[in-house]
Design a protein around this motif. Sequence first.
Motif, PDB file in Angstrom:
ATOM      1  N   LEU A   4       1.188  -1.559  -0.077  1.00  0.00           N
ATOM      2  CA  LEU A   4      -0.053   0.489   0.271  1.00  0.00           C
ATOM      3  C   LEU A   4       0.588   1.219  -0.253  1.00  0.00           C
ATOM      4  N   ILE A   5       2.055   0.868   0.378  1.00  0.00           N
ATOM      5  CA  ILE A   5       3.116   2.398   0.232  1.00  0.00           C
ATOM      6  C   ILE A   5       4.326   1.613  -0.526  1.00  0.00           C
ATOM      7  N   PRO A  39       5.338   1.525  11.337  1.00  0.00           N
ATOM      8  CA  PRO A  39       3.686   1.360  11.508  1.00  0.00           C
ATOM      9  C   PRO A  39       2.589   1.591  11.335  1.00  0.00           C
ATOM     10  N   VAL A  40       2.757   3.361  11.450  1.00  0.00           N
ATOM     11  CA  VAL A  40       1.446   3.946  11.549  1.00  0.00           C
ATOM     12  C   VAL A  40       0.762   4.254  10.468  1.00  0.00           C
ATOM     13  N   THR A  41       1.617   5.050   9.398  1.00  0.00           N
ATOM     14  CA  THR A  41       1.067   5.103   7.869  1.00  0.00           C
ATOM     15  C   THR A  41       0.805   3.769   7.474  1.00  0.00           C
ATOM     16  N   GLU A  42       1.309   2.627   7.695  1.00  0.00           N
ATOM     17  CA  GLU A  42       0.710   1.364   6.923  1.00  0.00           C
ATOM     18  C   GLU A  42      -0.731   1.073   7.800  1.00  0.00           C
ATOM     19  N   ILE A  43      -1.094   1.586   8.465  1.00  0.00           N
ATOM     20  CA  ILE A  43      -2.303   1.933   8.995  1.00  0.00           C
ATOM     21  C   ILE A  43      -3.225   2.288   8.285  1.00  0.00           C
ATOM     22  N   ALA A  45      -2.879   3.425   5.066  1.00  0.00           N
ATOM     23  CA  ALA A  45      -2.336   3.440   3.974  1.00  0.00           C
ATOM     24  C   ALA A  45      -3.786   2.472   3.822  1.00  0.00           C
ATOM     25  N   ALA A  46      -3.775   1.527   4.898  1.00  0.00           N
ATOM     26  CA  ALA A  46      -5.208   0.525   5.086  1.00  0.00           C
ATOM     27  C   ALA A  46      -6.377   1.413   4.737  1.00  0.00           C
ATOM     28  N   GLY A  50      -8.075   3.894  -1.224  1.00  0.00           N
ATOM     29  CA  GLY A  50      -9.138   3.919  -2.237  1.00  0.00           C
ATOM     30  C   GLY A  50      -9.469   5.305  -2.615  1.00  0.00           C
ATOM     31  N   LYS A  51      -9.262   6.298  -0.853  1.00  0.00           N
ATOM     32  CA  LYS A  51      -8.852   7.597  -0.843  1.00  0.00           C
ATOM     33  C   LYS A  51      -8.138   8.060  -1.054  1.00  0.00           C
ATOM     34  N   ALA A  52      -6.993   8.201  -0.436  1.00  0.00           N
ATOM     35  CA  ALA A  52      -5.751   8.735  -0.583  1.00  0.00           C
ATOM     36  C   ALA A  52      -4.493   7.708  -0.808  1.00  0.00           C
TER      37      ALA A  52
END
Length: 106
Positions: A4-5, A39-43, A45-46, A50-52
């Motif tokens: 996702l990143i 890990p925060v950006t991973e969460i 991103a999930a 579809g929005k960002a």
Amino acid sequence: MSDLIQHLTDATFPDAVAKGLTVVDFWAPWCAPCRELAPVTEILAAEFQGKAAFAKLNVDDFTPLSEQYDVLSMPTLVIFKDGKPLDRIVGALPIDQLRARIQQAI
């Protein structure tokens, strides 16, 4: 690291931020707060799939790009909308604050 990143380079950066909402994490491997934020950006991103879109740019490898966007402290998240910087978040803020800022941009 999830799919996702996207890891950006100077070559892929313009297309990555050109359309829609993209959150770019300007980071460095030696930066402890950057590692805490990963890990925060991973969460997020999930959650915002579809929005960002979410991406990372290593400032050590692509210094001119970080200078172009005045990234002086890490981590810095820059929220781009259709290629233009819309918001900037400096530091490893709590997930709720990050979520709210991204939601505002949407």
